[in-house]
Design a protein around this motif. Structure first.
Motif, PDB file in Angstrom:
ATOM      1  N   GLN A  25     -29.331  23.639  24.388  1.00 18.70           N
ATOM      2  CA  GLN A  25     -28.595  24.542  23.455  1.00 18.70           C
ATOM      3  C   GLN A  25     -27.190  24.071  22.822  1.00 18.70           C
ATOM      4  O   GLN A  25     -27.306  23.969  21.658  1.00 18.70           O
ATOM      5  N   PRO A  26     -26.254  24.093  23.713  1.00 18.14           N
ATOM      6  CA  PRO A  26     -24.943  23.415  23.279  1.00 18.14           C
ATOM      7  C   PRO A  26     -25.288  22.059  22.655  1.00 18.14           C
ATOM      8  O   PRO A  26     -24.140  21.750  21.738  1.00 18.14           O
ATOM      9  N   PHE A  27     -26.012  21.077  23.262  1.00 17.50           N
ATOM     10  CA  PHE A  27     -26.294  19.685  22.892  1.00 17.50           C
ATOM     11  C   PHE A  27     -26.723  20.002  21.180  1.00 17.50           C
ATOM     12  O   PHE A  27     -26.121  19.162  20.393  1.00 17.50           O
ATOM     13  N   TYR A  28     -27.697  20.969  21.199  1.00 20.59           N
ATOM     14  CA  TYR A  28     -28.381  21.075  19.736  1.00 20.59           C
ATOM     15  C   TYR A  28     -27.319  21.672  18.673  1.00 20.59           C
ATOM     16  O   TYR A  28     -27.197  21.325  17.477  1.00 20.59           O
ATOM     17  N   THR A  29     -26.281  22.420  19.454  1.00 18.08           N
ATOM     18  CA  THR A  29     -25.354  23.013  18.431  1.00 18.08           C
ATOM     19  C   THR A  29     -24.376  21.911  17.977  1.00 18.08           C
ATOM     20  O   THR A  29     -23.885  21.676  17.049  1.00 18.08           O
ATOM     21  N   GLY A  30     -24.169  20.872  18.831  1.00 15.41           N
ATOM     22  CA  GLY A  30     -23.373  19.487  18.525  1.00 15.41           C
ATOM     23  C   GLY A  30     -24.044  18.855  17.359  1.00 15.41           C
ATOM     24  O   GLY A  30     -23.377  18.175  16.460  1.00 15.41           O
ATOM     25  N   ASP A  80     -38.508  14.899  21.718  1.00 15.64           N
ATOM     26  CA  ASP A  80     -37.861  15.188  22.842  1.00 15.64           C
ATOM     27  C   ASP A  80     -36.993  16.460  22.566  1.00 15.64           C
ATOM     28  O   ASP A  80     -36.896  17.521  23.339  1.00 15.64           O
ATOM     29  N   LEU A  81     -36.331  16.444  21.290  1.00 17.97           N
ATOM     30  CA  LEU A  81     -35.737  17.459  20.928  1.00 17.97           C
ATOM     31  C   LEU A  81     -36.361  18.862  20.824  1.00 17.97           C
ATOM     32  O   LEU A  81     -36.089  20.031  21.243  1.00 17.97           O
ATOM     33  N   ALA A 133     -18.420  21.336  26.522  1.00 13.38           N
ATOM     34  CA  ALA A 133     -17.458  20.478  25.792  1.00 13.38           C
ATOM     35  C   ALA A 133     -18.132  18.976  25.556  1.00 13.38           C
ATOM     36  O   ALA A 133     -18.163  18.521  24.389  1.00 13.38           O
ATOM     37  N   GLY A 134     -18.814  18.390  26.748  1.00 11.54           N
ATOM     38  CA  GLY A 134     -19.303  17.402  26.594  1.00 11.54           C
ATOM     39  C   GLY A 134     -20.819  17.312  25.816  1.00 11.54           C
ATOM     40  O   GLY A 134     -20.944  16.326  24.950  1.00 11.54           O
ATOM     41  N   LEU A 135     -21.371  18.453  26.086  1.00 10.57           N
ATOM     42  CA  LEU A 135     -22.769  18.559  25.267  1.00 10.57           C
ATOM     43  C   LEU A 135     -22.583  18.845  23.987  1.00 10.57           C
ATOM     44  O   LEU A 135     -23.303  18.053  22.764  1.00 10.57           O
TER      45      LEU A 135
END
Length: 224
Positions: free
Chosen positions: A188-193, A11-12, A170-172
């Motif tokens: 993209q921000p989720f992957y950054t996290g 999925d990622l 922020a949440g992502l």
């Protein structure tokens, strides 16, 4: 407290591929449109405009592909470290198509690959905080293995620019999306996290006195 969302590798990868395709579809389409105009003998008066369109779209495509190769991909088949000179080169290519200007404040060092990816992905988030233009300052400080990443952005109100915290970021970044799920738009921000958690970095994001900030600090240091 909500639990961090975990994505499986398939999925990622699929969402990151969708993100890259989304970034490239418009410039690639513009190249095709320009070539169609050049191939049409009835539109010779539009040839100069078509060439400009193709050149601009090719520049955008290159910048986005260079960024994706370093920030999402393997980047290199040899070694586990990335030189900050390569990060700067890719960043400056990206900012040739961004409305904001870049201030680069990073020493010439080698970063572990995932830390370099984290830094570049944080840079992209910082750029989206000044969508109408401004200045993005990217800074690396600290000793080897304890690097601190810091991004600040400022806009010029006289030019009707605006500084903001990208919606939902922020949440992502925390792995807990506001909507309760993550899709290709927020990957993209989720992957950054994900990269921050992989490298043991604590991320903070916000807006203070009209200045956007995004920082990543080693978790061990935050406990001091």
């Amino acid at each position: 407290m909500a639990e961090i969302i975990e994505l499986n590798a398939t999925d990622l990868a699929a969402m990151l591929c969708s993100r890259v395709c989304h970034d490239l579809i418009n410039p690639i389409g513009a190249i095709g449109n320009g070539l169609e105009v050049l191939a049409d003998p009835n539109q010779t008066e539009m040839a100069d405009g078509a060439r400009d369109l193709i050149a601009n779209a090719a520049k955008q495509s290159r910048a986005k592909l260079e960024f994706a190769r370093l920030a999402y991909g393997a980047s290199s088949t040899s070694g586990t470290d990335i030189d900050t000179r390569e990060c700067e080169r890719v960043a400056r290519i990206l900012f040739e198509i961004e409305k904001a200007a870049l201030e680069w404040n990073a020493p010439l060092i080698l970063l572990p690959k995932h830390k370099a990816k984290l830094f570049m992905n944080m840079l992209l988030i910082a750029a989206t905080s000044v969508p109408r233009g401004g200045v993005v300052a990217a800074t690396i400080s600290g000793d080897a293995g304890q690097e601190k990443f810091e991004f600040t952005t400022r806009s010029d109100p006289e030019k009707r620019q605006r500084t903001l915290v990208p919606s939902g970021s922020a949440g992502l970044l925390a792995g807990i999306p506001d909507e309760g799920f993550v899709d290709a738009r927020g990957i993209q921000p989720f992957y950054t996290g994900i990269l921050a958690r992989m490298t043991g970095m604590e991320i903070n994001i916000g807006l203070e006195n009209e200045v956007f900030f995004l920082t990543a600090i080693p978790k061990a240091k935050t406990a001091d």
